[in-house]
Design an enzyme around this catalytic site. Sequence first.
Site, short mmCIF file in Angstrom:
data_model
loop_
_atom_site.label_atom_id
_atom_site.label_comp_id
_atom_site.label_asym_id
_atom_site.label_seq_id
_atom_site.Cartn_x
_atom_site.Cartn_y
_atom_site.Cartn_z
CE LYS A 130 41.88 41.44 43.16
NZ LYS A 130 42.76 40.29 42.88
CG ASP A 170 41.83 40.89 39.46
OD1 ASP A 170 42.45 39.92 39.92
OD2 ASP A 170 40.61 40.85 39.22
P1 NDP Z 1 41.75 39.86 32.12
O1 NDP Z 1 41.02 41.13 32.21
O2 NDP Z 1 43.06 39.83 31.43
O3 NDP Z 1 40.84 38.74 31.45
C1 NDP Z 1 39.62 38.40 32.02
C2 NDP Z 1 38.99 37.32 31.16
O4 NDP Z 1 37.88 36.78 31.86
C3 NDP Z 1 38.47 37.84 29.85
O5 NDP Z 1 38.52 36.83 28.89
C4 NDP Z 1 37.03 38.20 30.21
O6 NDP Z 1 36.14 38.24 29.12
C5 NDP Z 1 36.69 37.04 31.12
N1 NDP Z 1 35.60 37.44 32.01
C6 NDP Z 1 35.60 38.49 32.87
N2 NDP Z 1 34.43 38.57 33.48
C7 NDP Z 1 33.68 37.56 32.99
C8 NDP Z 1 32.37 37.13 33.24
N3 NDP Z 1 31.57 37.76 34.12
N4 NDP Z 1 31.93 36.03 32.57
C9 NDP Z 1 32.72 35.40 31.66
N5 NDP Z 1 33.98 35.78 31.38
C10 NDP Z 1 34.43 36.85 32.04
O7 NDP Z 1 41.91 39.34 33.63
P2 NDP Z 1 42.91 38.28 34.22
O8 NDP Z 1 43.22 37.24 33.22
O9 NDP Z 1 44.01 39.01 34.87
O10 NDP Z 1 42.03 37.65 35.40
C11 NDP Z 1 41.25 36.47 35.24
C12 NDP Z 1 41.02 35.84 36.60
O11 NDP Z 1 42.29 35.52 37.20
C13 NDP Z 1 40.30 36.71 37.62
O12 NDP Z 1 39.52 35.88 38.45
C14 NDP Z 1 41.43 37.31 38.44
O13 NDP Z 1 41.02 37.69 39.73
C15 NDP Z 1 42.36 36.11 38.50
N6 NDP Z 1 43.75 36.39 38.83
C16 NDP Z 1 44.49 37.28 38.10
C17 NDP Z 1 45.82 37.49 38.41
C18 NDP Z 1 46.70 38.36 37.58
O14 NDP Z 1 47.89 38.39 37.87
N7 NDP Z 1 46.21 39.03 36.56
C19 NDP Z 1 46.43 36.85 39.57
C20 NDP Z 1 45.60 35.87 40.22
C21 NDP Z 1 44.31 35.69 39.86
P3 NDP Z 1 35.57 39.63 28.58
O15 NDP Z 1 36.68 40.19 27.74
O16 NDP Z 1 34.35 39.27 27.83
O17 NDP Z 1 35.27 40.48 29.79
O1 2IT Z 2 44.37 37.95 42.46
C1 2IT Z 2 45.59 38.20 42.43
O2 2IT Z 2 46.41 37.56 43.08
C2 2IT Z 2 46.04 39.31 41.58
N1 2IT Z 2 45.23 39.89 40.87
C3 2IT Z 2 47.47 39.72 41.58
C4 2IT Z 2 47.78 40.59 42.76
C5 2IT Z 2 49.15 41.20 42.78
O3 2IT Z 2 49.35 42.02 43.70
O4 2IT Z 2 50.00 40.90 41.96
#
Ligand code: NDP
Ligand code: 2IT
Length: 452
Positions: A130, A170
């Site tokens: 990461k 992420d």
């Molecule tokens: P985005 O940046 O697209 O969205 C993040 C969302 O979470 C936003 O709505 C953001 O709000 C909110 N958020 C972030 N930080 C905080 C906080 N401290 N408190 C409250 N809300 C918060 O990210 P993703 O949707 O990609 O990621 C969301 C989660 O999913 C993370 O935990 C990530 O690690 C996990 N994940 C993502 C993957 C991917 O493929 N993208 C894969 C697997 C897991 P705001 O706009 O206010 O910051």
């Molecule tokens: O937390 C996760 O699994 C991700 N943000 C996606 C990682 C990836 O390599 O697609």
Amino acid sequence: MAIDDHVDLEGFMNGVKARNPGQPEFVQAVQEVAEDVFDYISDKEAYHEYQILRRIAEPDRVVSFRVCWEDDNGNTRVQRGWRVQNNNSIGPYKGGLRFHRDVTESVLKFLAFEQTFKNSLTGLPMGGAKGGANFNPKGKSDHEVMRFCQSFMTELYRHVGEDIDVPAGDIGVGAREIGYMFGQYKRITNKFVGVLTGKGLEFGGSLIRTEATGYGAIYFLQRMLQRKDESIEGKRCVISGSGNVATHAAEKVIHLGGTVLTLSDSGGYIYDEDGISPEKLAWVKEHKTLRRGRISDYADEFKGSKFYPGERPWSVPCDLAAPCATQNELDENDARALVANGCIGVAEGANMPTTLDGVHVFKDAKLLYAPGKAANAGGVAVSGLEMSQNSARISWSEDELQNLLVEIMNNIHDRCVEYGRTEDDTYIDYVKGANIAGFVKVADAMLAYGVV
Ligand code: NDP
Ligand code: 2IT
């Protein structure tokens, strides 16, 4: 019997705490895994002798670097960037990049540790990593984000490669940032290779990568419910976040006949008692990605909905919940509220959204509870498929990829069942199942390599 702090769980965790001062998220992630793995390896001497868990909980390397960039007013800005390469025993390092104000080494170490188990669960050959930076994309212009991404890649490029380490998105890193970073990598190295996943479709990206994490989490939830002769149809679902994972989880719940009541961001949550329709969800996606707006605007746009500033959605009565925002966004009290309100299933789209005490509440209540490392593995799984397509220089069809995603999520579910079944077969501990199933493959590869 081997030496060192594997003697019991407490001794092991004391060692982890002493070696990682000021890194609570990392310690928390290791603790959650160690609670299950210790039990499992109690009669497996080779894992002790070769200090396998101790070695997985010590990243292969942590690279940290300065990232300088110029803002639109000509000011010099300095950020810190990292890449944590946790373990490459079963494949090249793989995992996302996070750009967020609160990113620390502890957060990235916990995420890289979790990723090692998650990637193992997918069945694909990917190690765990990461990275990211304490860069706050909020309020930055496109040009500022571009300059930051280029500067970030100007250092990162020497640590990554299509067979070495393949980053992706992420929090705060989506299609725009991946495009800028891929462009810079190509420019520096003069190579067009699959060094990043989540790319645009025009330059080697895979269909359904964008949707994969959210969809995958709901496929996992559906599979858990099916084992209990239940389904998503007609169920009320509470979702946090409004980014990539949350909006695609919501989309899949709606496809499958459920009702989505909430979404959130760091400012608070919106509650729409009529349910978020596909049209309203399309508005959210556009608002958050194109206009980079706030979820609070939903309540102004759609009458009958309400915004709750500074609050999280877990007190809203529901049948299902999907935390899809960030780590530790659901604590013990939130977990109790969900259980008391009759929630029967929780699938984590985010990484480690539930605190350790919250996890224990779900386990004690025997909820259908899928931890992030299993439920959100669909995103990295399709990243793995993107890597395969890039290596072969081909693109698979949407149907092929959709089928593969469902198959991979079902396999992960079934492996969690295999390792998470209680002895009397009355309950599936999906946390234990995911931890042990993820551990075994990495551990056995490490045994084959000897002490390296
Ligand atoms: P985005 O940046 O697209 O969205 C993040 C969302 O979470 C936003 O709505 C953001 O709000 C909110 N958020 C972030 N930080 C905080 C906080 N401290 N408190 C409250 N809300 C918060 O990210 P993703 O949707 O990609 O990621 C969301 C989660 O999913 C993370 O935990 C990530 O690690 C996990 N994940 C993502 C993957 C991917 O493929 N993208 C894969 C697997 C897991 P705001 O706009 O206010 O910051
Ligand atoms: O937390 C996760 O699994 C991700 N943000 C996606 C990682 C990836 O390599 O697609």
